[in-house]
Design a protein around this motif. Structure first.
Motif, PDB file in Angstrom:
ATOM      1  N   GLN A 124     -15.903 -10.009 -32.994  1.00 41.73           N
ATOM      2  CA  GLN A 124     -16.906  -9.604 -33.976  1.00 41.73           C
ATOM      3  C   GLN A 124     -18.034  -8.835 -33.289  1.00 41.73           C
ATOM      4  OE1 GLN A 124     -18.069 -13.385 -35.620  1.00 41.73           O
ATOM      5  NE2 GLN A 124     -16.369 -13.437 -37.083  1.00 41.73           N
ATOM      6  N   ILE A 125     -18.523  -7.811 -33.960  1.00 43.34           N
ATOM      7  CA  ILE A 125     -19.619  -7.006 -33.403  1.00 43.34           C
ATOM      8  C   ILE A 125     -20.914  -7.812 -33.466  1.00 43.34           C
ATOM      9  CG2 ILE A 125     -21.009  -4.916 -33.709  1.00 43.34           C
ATOM     10  CD1 ILE A 125     -18.532  -3.538 -34.797  1.00 43.34           C
ATOM     11  N   ILE A 126     -21.584  -7.923 -32.321  1.00 46.27           N
ATOM     12  CA  ILE A 126     -22.840  -8.669 -32.272  1.00 46.27           C
ATOM     13  C   ILE A 126     -24.026  -7.781 -31.893  1.00 46.27           C
ATOM     14  CG2 ILE A 126     -21.744 -10.880 -31.770  1.00 46.27           C
ATOM     15  CD1 ILE A 126     -22.408 -10.421 -28.808  1.00 46.27           C
ATOM     16  N   SER A 127     -23.753  -6.528 -31.495  1.00 49.26           N
ATOM     17  CA  SER A 127     -24.845  -5.645 -31.104  1.00 49.26           C
ATOM     18  C   SER A 127     -24.408  -4.190 -31.200  1.00 49.26           C
ATOM     19  CB  SER A 127     -25.315  -5.941 -29.674  1.00 49.26           C
ATOM     20  OG  SER A 127     -26.300  -5.023 -29.250  1.00 49.26           O
ATOM     21  N   LEU A 128     -25.340  -3.344 -31.648  1.00 51.85           N
ATOM     22  CA  LEU A 128     -25.156  -1.898 -31.662  1.00 51.85           C
ATOM     23  C   LEU A 128     -26.385  -1.297 -30.985  1.00 51.85           C
ATOM     24  CD1 LEU A 128     -23.933  -1.443 -35.350  1.00 51.85           C
ATOM     25  CD2 LEU A 128     -22.533  -1.124 -33.300  1.00 51.85           C
ATOM     26  N   LEU A 129     -26.192  -0.704 -29.814  1.00 45.50           N
ATOM     27  CA  LEU A 129     -27.307  -0.171 -29.038  1.00 45.50           C
ATOM     28  C   LEU A 129     -27.211   1.351 -28.988  1.00 45.50           C
ATOM     29  CD1 LEU A 129     -29.753  -0.916 -27.223  1.00 45.50           C
ATOM     30  CD2 LEU A 129     -28.180  -0.777 -25.282  1.00 45.50           C
ATOM     31  N   PRO A 130     -28.207   2.066 -29.520  1.00 42.32           N
ATOM     32  CA  PRO A 130     -28.136   3.535 -29.497  1.00 42.32           C
ATOM     33  C   PRO A 130     -28.208   4.087 -28.078  1.00 42.32           C
ATOM     34  CG  PRO A 130     -30.287   2.808 -30.285  1.00 42.32           C
ATOM     35  CD  PRO A 130     -29.443   1.580 -30.161  1.00 42.32           C
ATOM     36  N   LEU A 131     -27.418   5.119 -27.824  1.00 42.97           N
ATOM     37  CA  LEU A 131     -27.411   5.819 -26.546  1.00 42.97           C
ATOM     38  C   LEU A 131     -27.878   7.254 -26.783  1.00 42.97           C
ATOM     39  CD1 LEU A 131     -23.950   4.604 -25.175  1.00 42.97           C
ATOM     40  CD2 LEU A 131     -26.212   3.620 -24.726  1.00 42.97           C
ATOM     41  N   MET A 132     -28.702   7.767 -25.894  1.00 45.45           N
ATOM     42  CA  MET A 132     -29.274   9.092 -26.086  1.00 45.45           C
ATOM     43  C   MET A 132     -28.210  10.177 -25.938  1.00 45.45           C
ATOM     44  SD  MET A 132     -32.318   8.330 -26.893  1.00 45.45           S
ATOM     45  CE  MET A 132     -31.553   6.868 -27.627  1.00 45.45           C
ATOM     46  N   SER A 133     -28.165  11.055 -26.916  1.00 42.53           N
ATOM     47  CA  SER A 133     -27.143  12.098 -26.939  1.00 42.53           C
ATOM     48  C   SER A 133     -27.263  13.059 -25.772  1.00 42.53           C
ATOM     49  CB  SER A 133     -27.227  12.870 -28.257  1.00 42.53           C
ATOM     50  OG  SER A 133     -27.007  12.015 -29.354  1.00 42.53           O
ATOM     51  N   SER A 134     -28.488  13.300 -25.297  1.00 44.13           N
ATOM     52  CA  SER A 134     -28.684  14.231 -24.187  1.00 44.13           C
ATOM     53  C   SER A 134     -28.084  13.714 -22.886  1.00 44.13           C
ATOM     54  CB  SER A 134     -30.180  14.501 -23.990  1.00 44.13           C
ATOM     55  OG  SER A 134     -30.878  13.298 -23.735  1.00 44.13           O
ATOM     56  N   GLN A 135     -27.796  12.405 -22.816  1.00 40.79           N
ATOM     57  CA  GLN A 135     -27.238  11.819 -21.607  1.00 40.79           C
ATOM     58  C   GLN A 135     -25.737  11.524 -21.724  1.00 40.79           C
ATOM     59  OE1 GLN A 135     -31.136   9.151 -21.721  1.00 40.79           O
ATOM     60  NE2 GLN A 135     -29.820   8.495 -20.061  1.00 40.79           N
ATOM     61  N   MET A 136     -25.147  11.949 -22.836  1.00 43.47           N
ATOM     62  CA  MET A 136     -23.745  11.639 -23.104  1.00 43.47           C
ATOM     63  C   MET A 136     -22.878  12.889 -22.976  1.00 43.47           C
ATOM     64  SD  MET A 136     -21.637   9.160 -23.963  1.00 43.47           S
ATOM     65  CE  MET A 136     -22.509   7.896 -24.919  1.00 43.47           C
ATOM     66  N   ALA A 145      -6.663  11.013 -26.190  1.00 41.06           N
ATOM     67  CA  ALA A 145      -7.720   9.997 -26.171  1.00 41.06           C
ATOM     68  C   ALA A 145      -9.068  10.654 -25.875  1.00 41.06           C
ATOM     69  CB  ALA A 145      -7.402   8.932 -25.129  1.00 41.06           C
ATOM     70  N   VAL A 146     -10.130  10.012 -26.358  1.00 40.87           N
ATOM     71  CA  VAL A 146     -11.489  10.482 -26.128  1.00 40.87           C
ATOM     72  C   VAL A 146     -12.237   9.449 -25.297  1.00 40.87           C
ATOM     73  CG1 VAL A 146     -13.679  11.129 -27.224  1.00 40.87           C
ATOM     74  CG2 VAL A 146     -11.521  11.793 -28.289  1.00 40.87           C
ATOM     75  N   ILE A 147     -12.917   9.899 -24.269  1.00 45.14           N
ATOM     76  CA  ILE A 147     -13.744   8.995 -23.471  1.00 45.14           C
ATOM     77  C   ILE A 147     -15.182   9.525 -23.462  1.00 45.14           C
ATOM     78  CG2 ILE A 147     -11.858   8.220 -21.991  1.00 45.14           C
ATOM     79  CD1 ILE A 147     -12.980  10.082 -19.803  1.00 45.14           C
ATOM     80  N   TYR A 148     -16.109   8.600 -23.238  1.00 42.80           N
ATOM     81  CA  TYR A 148     -17.533   8.927 -23.260  1.00 42.80           C
ATOM     82  C   TYR A 148     -18.141   8.589 -21.900  1.00 42.80           C
ATOM     83  CZ  TYR A 148     -16.765   9.039 -28.292  1.00 42.80           C
ATOM     84  OH  TYR A 148     -16.293   9.335 -29.549  1.00 42.80           O
ATOM     85  N   GLN A 149     -18.823   9.570 -21.316  1.00 45.03           N
ATOM     86  CA  GLN A 149     -19.472   9.378 -20.021  1.00 45.03           C
ATOM     87  C   GLN A 149     -20.988   9.407 -20.230  1.00 45.03           C
ATOM     88  OE1 GLN A 149     -17.668  12.700 -17.934  1.00 45.03           O
ATOM     89  NE2 GLN A 149     -16.183  11.352 -16.940  1.00 45.03           N
ATOM     90  N   TYR A 150     -21.621   8.260 -19.963  1.00 45.61           N
ATOM     91  CA  TYR A 150     -23.062   8.140 -20.202  1.00 45.61           C
ATOM     92  C   TYR A 150     -23.788   8.023 -18.873  1.00 45.61           C
ATOM     93  CZ  TYR A 150     -27.448   6.661 -22.368  1.00 45.61           C
ATOM     94  OH  TYR A 150     -28.748   6.588 -22.784  1.00 45.61           O
ATOM     95  N   THR A 151     -24.741   8.908 -18.651  1.00 48.39           N
ATOM     96  CA  THR A 151     -25.490   8.938 -17.401  1.00 48.39           C
ATOM     97  C   THR A 151     -26.867   8.330 -17.599  1.00 48.39           C
ATOM     98  OG1 THR A 151     -24.355  10.982 -16.764  1.00 48.39           O
ATOM     99  CG2 THR A 151     -26.357  10.406 -15.545  1.00 48.39           C
ATOM    100  N   ASN A 152     -27.194   7.322 -16.778  1.00 50.71           N
ATOM    101  CA  ASN A 152     -28.541   6.739 -16.781  1.00 50.71           C
ATOM    102  C   ASN A 152     -28.965   6.477 -15.339  1.00 50.71           C
ATOM    103  OD1 ASN A 152     -27.082   4.460 -16.049  1.00 50.71           O
ATOM    104  ND2 ASN A 152     -27.234   3.498 -18.079  1.00 50.71           N
TER     105      ASN A 152
END
Length: 405
Positions: A124-136, A145-152
């Protein structure tokens, strides 16, 4: 990241879906922007800020409603385990309003919004945390398949498709096109206009000019005269300056009126609003319309239906398909309650209720419920106007159980 995106754009001009990095910005430009544009500088342009704020805050203000679907009947139901997450507190940092403001702000500026999905041991989903589009960065693999690379600050995190809630506007189907990227020229002109206005007022609104002298000067004399008469074209001092008879001052730069700076700034408001899909009157532009007259209600309703509603449909369907298990997608619907925005004035609502109740297709209790009132005795039944008869019986005596009246 911007350099990588730009370089890739040069190689993949046009809207294409190629294996590899997906680019939301233009691959080529018809002309160079007047200034460099990024999110921070764009948000300093009042028209862009106002449009992004208007859409984000309006969507975020709408309550999230869960419906249980049984055949053609829908019943509001907040018993779904996702309800407290999506409708109240999506993550440890944000309320529902904060979350959707962040999500929609990314959507209307970058064309894409991302939220990291966290599940418990039961799935079950317990959290949805927004990620900044400029870093994705979004990548399409050769197997589809699609993968997402997030830089922080911690480095690069790679997420599978099922771990990210990705909402996008129109694009190539994998990624949405960025309004910020495609409106760069218009935003840059607005920024350049702002810079010119700032420069004019820093300089006391004085135009640049040439001080002509009847005679040849050496370097020391030029420096002395330049320092003595600098206030002619520089600074905010408006002291009286006296020129010798052999000196003449001539303006060489155009005034704000000459370059129609005010008209240019007004046009950029309309142009940016056009890119963002917002009627300019809704961001306080009153130059090209009578605005707050009888037509403003139609403008607002038109924007709700043609400008705002597509965002809501996009978010609602994306939530249903990406946040609900496959087995529950047919039995549940998630909606952002749009009725409050389309709510008519009090007189129009009461007239509509009266028509519906007299017509026998709405109960008085349902009308009271629409207004948030508690039910009253006799409200839970349909009523009909007894004076209405079939047209074939018009003019005939009224038949009763006791006979003819």
């Amino acid at each position: 990241m911007y350099f990588i995106s730009t370089a890739w754009g040069w190689l993949t001009t046009g809207l294409r879906r190629l294996v590899g990095l997906q680019i939301p910005t233009p691959g080529s430009r018809s002309s160079l922007p007047a200034k460099d544009v990024n999110f921070d500088t764009a948000m300093q342009v009042s028209a862009f800020w106002a449009c992004a704020r208007l859409i984000s805050e309006t969507v975020a203000s709408l309550p999230v409603v869960f419906y249980r679907v049984q055949g053609k009947q829908r019943t509001p139901d907040d018993s779904h385990p996702l309800y407290p997450v999506l409708a109240m507190k999506p993550n440890r940092y944000q309320t529902r309003v904060d979350f959707f403001m962040t999500l929609v702000l990314n959507l209307v500026t970058w064309g894409n919004a991302y939220a990291q999905i966290t599940k418990n041991s039961q799935g079950q989903i317990i959290s949805l945390l927004p990620l900044m589009s400029s870093q994705m960065q979004v990548r399409l693999l050769s197997d589809g398949a699609v993968i997402y690379q997030y830089t922080n600050s911690a480095g690069v995190n790679v997420f599978a498709e099922g771990s990210i809630w990705h909402i996008k506007i129109f694009g190539n189907g994998i990624i949405g096109l960025s309004p910020l990227g495609y409106a760069t020229n218009s935003i840059a002109i607005a920024q350049a206009s702002e810079d010119r206005v700032s420069q004019v007022f820093r300089n006391g609104a004085k135009p640049a000019g040439v001080l002509m002298v009847d005679g040849a000067l050496n370097r020391e004399q030029r420096a002395e005269i330049r320092a003595s008469f600098a206030d002619l074209a520089e600074g905010n001092n408006d002291s009286l300056i006296v020129l010798d008879k052999f000196m003449k001052y001539e303006q060489v730069s155009m005034s704000p009126q000459d370059i129609e700076l005010l008209q240019s700034r007004r046009f950029q408001v309309e142009d940016i609003a056009r890119f963002m899909g917002v009627p300019s009157v809704l961001i306080n532009d009153t130059q090209s319309t009578t605005a707050w007259g009888s037509g403003i209600q139609q403008i607002i309703e038109g924007w709700y239906k043609l400008g705002l509603r597509p965002y809501l449909e996009n978010i609602e369907l994306s939530a249903r398909l990406n946040l609900l298990p496959v087995a529950e997608r047919r039995g549940w619907e998630i909606e952002l309650d749009f009725d409050a925005l389309l709510r008519a004035d009090m007189l129009a609502r009461y007239q509509a209720y009266q028509t519906a109740i007299n017509g026998g297709f709405m109960k008085p209790g349902e009308a009271r419920s629409q207004e948030g009132w508690s039910p009253a005795d006799g409200d839970d039944q349909l009523l009909v106007n007894s004076t209405m008869v079939p047209i074939s019986q018009a003019g005939r005596p009224k038949q009763t159980t006791a006979g003819v009246e």
